[in-house]
Design a protein around this motif. Structure first.
Motif, PDB file in Angstrom:
ATOM      1  N   ARG A 418       1.159  -1.220   0.626  1.00 58.48           N
ATOM      2  CA  ARG A 418      -0.253   0.057  -0.160  1.00 58.48           C
ATOM      3  C   ARG A 418       0.951   1.097   0.361  1.00 58.48           C
ATOM      4  NH1 ARG A 418      -4.681  -2.029  -1.991  1.00 58.48           N
ATOM      5  NH2 ARG A 418      -4.932  -3.483  -0.470  1.00 58.48           N
ATOM      6  N   VAL A 419       0.874   2.369  -0.541  1.00 56.85           N
ATOM      7  CA  VAL A 419       1.043   3.248  -0.615  1.00 56.85           C
ATOM      8  C   VAL A 419       0.697   4.809  -0.172  1.00 56.85           C
ATOM      9  CG1 VAL A 419       2.056   5.106  -2.636  1.00 56.85           C
ATOM     10  CG2 VAL A 419       2.611   3.181  -3.086  1.00 56.85           C
ATOM     11  N   LYS A 420      -1.182   4.121   0.014  1.00 57.35           N
ATOM     12  CA  LYS A 420      -1.567   5.213   0.339  1.00 57.35           C
ATOM     13  C   LYS A 420      -2.210   3.900   2.004  1.00 57.35           C
ATOM     14  CE  LYS A 420      -3.363   8.342  -2.904  1.00 57.35           C
ATOM     15  NZ  LYS A 420      -2.963   8.842  -3.866  1.00 57.35           N
ATOM     16  N   PRO A 421      -1.287   4.003   2.806  1.00 53.13           N
ATOM     17  CA  PRO A 421      -2.011   2.969   3.630  1.00 53.13           C
ATOM     18  C   PRO A 421      -2.827   2.962   4.268  1.00 53.13           C
ATOM     19  CG  PRO A 421      -0.499   3.764   4.259  1.00 53.13           C
ATOM     20  CD  PRO A 421       0.014   4.282   2.884  1.00 53.13           C
ATOM     21  N   SER A 422      -3.585   2.814   5.538  1.00 53.75           N
ATOM     22  CA  SER A 422      -4.118   3.496   6.328  1.00 53.75           C
ATOM     23  C   SER A 422      -3.602   3.092   7.518  1.00 53.75           C
ATOM     24  CB  SER A 422      -4.890   1.665   7.248  1.00 53.75           C
ATOM     25  OG  SER A 422      -5.093   1.022   7.268  1.00 53.75           O
ATOM     26  N   PRO A 423      -4.176   3.945   8.581  1.00 50.91           N
ATOM     27  CA  PRO A 423      -3.107   4.472   9.600  1.00 50.91           C
ATOM     28  C   PRO A 423      -2.513   3.292  10.177  1.00 50.91           C
ATOM     29  CG  PRO A 423      -4.845   5.938  10.070  1.00 50.91           C
ATOM     30  CD  PRO A 423      -5.220   5.453   8.934  1.00 50.91           C
ATOM     31  N   PHE A 424      -3.584   1.859  10.878  1.00 54.28           N
ATOM     32  CA  PHE A 424      -2.997   0.690  11.158  1.00 54.28           C
ATOM     33  C   PHE A 424      -1.762   0.023   9.867  1.00 54.28           C
ATOM     34  CE2 PHE A 424      -7.534   1.504  12.019  1.00 54.28           C
ATOM     35  CZ  PHE A 424      -7.733   2.220  13.143  1.00 54.28           C
ATOM     36  N   ARG A 425      -2.325  -0.262   8.621  1.00 54.70           N
ATOM     37  CA  ARG A 425      -1.106  -1.005   7.967  1.00 54.70           C
ATOM     38  C   ARG A 425      -0.050   0.214   7.722  1.00 54.70           C
ATOM     39  NH1 ARG A 425      -0.127  -3.697   3.062  1.00 54.70           N
ATOM     40  NH2 ARG A 425      -1.543  -4.618   3.242  1.00 54.70           N
ATOM     41  N   LEU A 459     -12.754   0.711  12.012  1.00 54.48           N
ATOM     42  CA  LEU A 459     -12.428   2.302  12.502  1.00 54.48           C
ATOM     43  C   LEU A 459     -12.146   2.831  11.161  1.00 54.48           C
ATOM     44  CD1 LEU A 459     -10.580   1.899  15.754  1.00 54.48           C
ATOM     45  CD2 LEU A 459     -12.952   2.654  15.643  1.00 54.48           C
ATOM     46  N   PRO A 460     -13.209   2.323   9.882  1.00 53.97           N
ATOM     47  CA  PRO A 460     -12.375   2.817   8.485  1.00 53.97           C
ATOM     48  C   PRO A 460     -12.335   3.937   8.473  1.00 53.97           C
ATOM     49  CG  PRO A 460     -15.116   2.736   8.826  1.00 53.97           C
ATOM     50  CD  PRO A 460     -14.709   1.510   9.761  1.00 53.97           C
ATOM     51  N   ASP A 461     -12.909   5.220   9.517  1.00 53.87           N
ATOM     52  CA  ASP A 461     -12.606   6.310   9.281  1.00 53.87           C
ATOM     53  C   ASP A 461     -11.571   6.933  10.122  1.00 53.87           C
ATOM     54  OD1 ASP A 461     -15.081   6.679   7.639  1.00 53.87           O
ATOM     55  OD2 ASP A 461     -16.023   6.912   9.456  1.00 53.87           O
ATOM     56  N   PHE A 462     -11.116   6.264  10.716  1.00 47.94           N
ATOM     57  CA  PHE A 462      -9.763   7.100  12.066  1.00 47.94           C
ATOM     58  C   PHE A 462      -8.915   6.983  11.169  1.00 47.94           C
ATOM     59  CE2 PHE A 462      -6.138   6.504  14.319  1.00 47.94           C
ATOM     60  CZ  PHE A 462      -6.418   6.795  16.075  1.00 47.94           C
ATOM     61  N   ARG A 541     -12.300   5.791  22.750  1.00 46.83           N
ATOM     62  CA  ARG A 541     -11.357   6.331  24.034  1.00 46.83           C
ATOM     63  C   ARG A 541     -11.184   7.847  23.139  1.00 46.83           C
ATOM     64  NH1 ARG A 541     -11.514   1.994  28.479  1.00 46.83           N
ATOM     65  NH2 ARG A 541     -14.197   1.485  28.230  1.00 46.83           N
ATOM     66  N   PHE A 542     -10.063   7.126  22.642  1.00 50.68           N
ATOM     67  CA  PHE A 542      -9.108   8.668  22.086  1.00 50.68           C
ATOM     68  C   PHE A 542      -9.992   9.522  21.539  1.00 50.68           C
ATOM     69  CE2 PHE A 542      -6.275   9.384  18.200  1.00 50.68           C
ATOM     70  CZ  PHE A 542      -5.426  10.700  18.909  1.00 50.68           C
ATOM     71  N   GLN A 543     -10.953   9.340  20.621  1.00 50.00           N
ATOM     72  CA  GLN A 543     -11.258   9.903  19.521  1.00 50.00           C
ATOM     73  C   GLN A 543     -12.263  11.151  20.137  1.00 50.00           C
ATOM     74  OE1 GLN A 543     -12.914   6.860  16.175  1.00 50.00           O
ATOM     75  NE2 GLN A 543     -11.427   7.918  15.017  1.00 50.00           N
ATOM     76  N   GLU A 544     -13.013  10.100  21.138  1.00 50.21           N
ATOM     77  CA  GLU A 544     -13.993  10.801  21.911  1.00 50.21           C
ATOM     78  C   GLU A 544     -13.473  12.006  22.686  1.00 50.21           C
ATOM     79  OE1 GLU A 544     -16.016   7.852  23.961  1.00 50.21           O
ATOM     80  OE2 GLU A 544     -17.144   6.203  22.307  1.00 50.21           O
ATOM     81  N   GLU A 545     -12.272  11.545  23.321  1.00 53.67           N
ATOM     82  CA  GLU A 545     -12.018  12.605  24.298  1.00 53.67           C
ATOM     83  C   GLU A 545     -10.695  13.457  23.759  1.00 53.67           C
ATOM     84  OE1 GLU A 545     -10.537  10.033  28.251  1.00 53.67           O
ATOM     85  OE2 GLU A 545     -12.506   9.199  27.676  1.00 53.67           O
ATOM     86  N   ARG A 546     -10.097  13.312  22.867  1.00 53.04           N
ATOM     87  CA  ARG A 546      -8.872  14.125  22.212  1.00 53.04           C
ATOM     88  C   ARG A 546      -8.830  15.470  21.762  1.00 53.04           C
ATOM     89  NH1 ARG A 546      -7.893  14.876  16.061  1.00 53.04           N
ATOM     90  NH2 ARG A 546      -6.038  14.790  16.887  1.00 53.04           N
TER      91      ARG A 546
END
Length: 565
Positions: A418-425, A459-462, A541-546
């Motif tokens: 992947r050249v444009k990987p997800s944050p997880f990859r 979490l496709p939108d992370f 929780r990170f997404q909710e509280e950051r």
């Protein structure tokens, strides 16, 4: 000339030799008693084992290998016995070495600076397919690692690798290991200074030389002139970090004493500025201090970080200048904070010469010989003859013309690179794990790959930078203490009271100019089966509280234990 108990170098202060136990420091005359590892090295230099491999072991087979060579000196040529299949993690610390040893080897090909030609990559791939059952992992120190190597095949593998300028020399052992470097040295538009010349010169002068072939333990080096600080300089024994001196111009800031494992320490600045052409000499001075003053009595204190901690940076610099360099180093500035959160060079980027480099992400460094061969072919088909490995288990194709970029990206994506990987990859790394490693307790590579798939689905939108590092044991080969989510493999108790594979969790580790080790929440351990659920829960929780612009590591440092559980 190397400083040994029998042959001190000219740089080593002459002192009265005694039998004081001390810390095993040669320069203090502490040559006895010797632990088992030091005795093996005294009996015969590890570099000498190559002759026995070529003339005896490759002909007589595995059973003919002397035990001191098998579990000691063969590491000087990049060879470790791999784990015998079917031995569970609960037996890792219980069985004797000969019970864990398989009759096959891991072989590490050193790739200094991550620099490879497509011809070299093709040969690596061909060797993998012919001799290593297709295995060829990219490590987080830019090396390539084979498994399933037979001792009978080692001389032929060496012949093929060395014919294209590669080697396994001192890829393991108590030696100067691979010199990691910026994978975009000499090509990045924002580069402060190109350290390639220094890496090449250190390799030419010192790798394979008996001057430094008997160190107290392994020695790790990093050299980078990138403003992205892209070689994890904070956790190497010695690092040269690109800076601009207000009077002398571009050069390197000198760091020493970093390292992780079970007692992690962040390296310290010596406050010294080193010009490019003096890097090899200064490097040799630091290694010389380690050789002569490093602690050899206890194996678990035989890393440079312990000496630096005990001496402090001021004394270390003083000894370096007065006993090894015989001159003062210039004072210099610290590196600036990198402006980008990702430091892995993934994606499409313009080069100094107007062409482009393309960074892509395999899964947790796991590739295979056939894929590496295809990468070489794909790069050449798009006009490139150079590729690079990175310290994040990723790869880069250099020198791509603008009109070839889109086609190259499509070709890589077709290989699941992947050249444009997800944050997880992009952000997940894993060590070798129990599949092959004799120290491991849990499986890591497949676990990491499956975790990527689950998080992408859940979490496709992370879209935040995140590092998730899986390690099969406490030794931190996958840098768990400096990851956003660091996972240290161990056996844990599940809800039914069974001992199963799992992880102790470290949260909020980070590198940079304000590095910190991840925090451990009291009692927080997760089973391997529960891992996707746990990581999803924490990231939500990170997404909710950051707060706006807040990174995961910053949030994890202030979050409640409940939020992190």
């Amino acid at each position: 000339m190397a400083a040994t108990p029998d042959r001190p170098s000219a740089a080593t202060p002459r002192r009265k030799v005694g039998r004081h136990r001390g810390e095993g420091q040669w320069a203090a005359g502490h040559f006895t008693p010797l632990n088992a590892n030091e005795q093996v090295k005294k009996d015969d230099d590890g570099l000498n084992v190559r002759t026995r491999i070529e003339t005896i072991y490759a002909h007589r087979g595995f059973d003919a290998i002397d035990g001191a060579d098998l579990r000691g000196r063969m590491r000087w040529w990049g060879l470790y016995t791999q784990r015998k299949p079917g031995i569970d993690g609960g037996k890792t610390a219980v069985l004797e070495p000969e019970e864990l040893d398989d009759e096959y080897f891991m072989m590490r090909v050193r790739v200094d600076g991550g620099r490879l030609t497509t011809e070299q990559l093709r040969v690596i791939g061909e060797v993998s397919q012919e001799f290593a059952r297709g295995t060829a992992d990219i490590t987080d120190r830019q090396n390539i690692q084979y498994h399933w190597i037979r001792i009978e095949d080692v001389p032929e593998i060496w012949r093929r690798l060395e014919a294209v300028g590669l080697s396994t020399t001192e890829a393991c052992g108590d030696t100067p290991r691979v010199i990691i470097g910026s994978p975009v040295a000499g090509i990045a538009e924002d580069e402060i200074i190109d350290g390639s010349q220094a890496i090449e010169e250190i390799h030419r002068r010192y790798i394979g030389s008996k001057e430094f072939s008997n160190l107290p333990r392994k020695f790790k080096t990093a050299v980078s002139g990138s403003p992205l600080l892209d070689v994890v300089h904070e956790i190497n024994d010695v690092s040269f970090v690109g800076v601009r001196h207000p009077e002398h111009g571009p050069g390197f800031d000198l760091w020493v004493g970093g390292g992780l494992s079970t007692n992690p320490k962040i390296g310290v600045r010596l406050g010294a500025w080193v010009p490019l052409d003096e890097v090899p000499e200064v490097w040799a001075g630091v290694v010389g201090i380690f050789r002569d003053y490093g602690y050899r009595r206890l194996r678990n204190r035989a890393r440079l970080k312990y000496l630096v901690t005990d001496w402090g940076p001021e004394k270390f610099r003083q000894v370096l200048e007065t006993e090894y360099l015989m001159r003062k180093l210039a004072d210099g500035p610290a590196p600036e904070q990198p402006v980008q959160l990702w430091r892995d060079h993934i994606g499409v980027h313009r080069q100094q010469d107007g062409r482009y480099y393309v960074g892509f992400a395999p899964r947790v460094g796991r590739v295979d010989g056939a894929t590496l061969t295809k990468i070489a072919e794909l790069a050449e088909a798009h006009g490139s003859g150079r590729v690079r490995t990175t310290v994040e288990q990723k790869m880069i194709v250099l020198d791509v013309e603008q009109d070839q970029v889109e086609s190259l990206v499509s070709g890589l994506e077709a290989l699941d690179l992947r050249v444009k990987p997800s944050p997880f990859r992009r952000g997940t790394m894993a060590c070798t794990g129990i599949e092959f490693c004799k120290l491991a307790i849990v499986e890591t590579k497949e676990r990491g790959s499956a975790l990527i798939d689950e998080l992408e689905r859940r979490l496709p939108d992370f879209d935040q930078p995140i590092s998730i590092n899986l390690n099969g044991c406490p030794n931190a080969c996958a840098r768990i203490q400096v990851a956003d989510i660091g996972l240290k493999g161990q056996l844990v108790t599940d809800r039914d009271g069974n001992q199963v594979e799992g992880f102790q969790v470290h949260l909020g580790g980070t590198l940079g100019l304000e590095p910190s080790f991840g925090r451990k929440v009291r009692g927080l351990k997760v089973t391997s089966a529960e891992l996707p659920d746990y990581v999803e829960r924490v990231l939500r929780r990170f997404q909710e509280e950051r707060e706006d612009g807040e990174r995961f590591a910053t949030w994890a440092a202030r979050a409640s234990e409940e939020a992190l559980s």
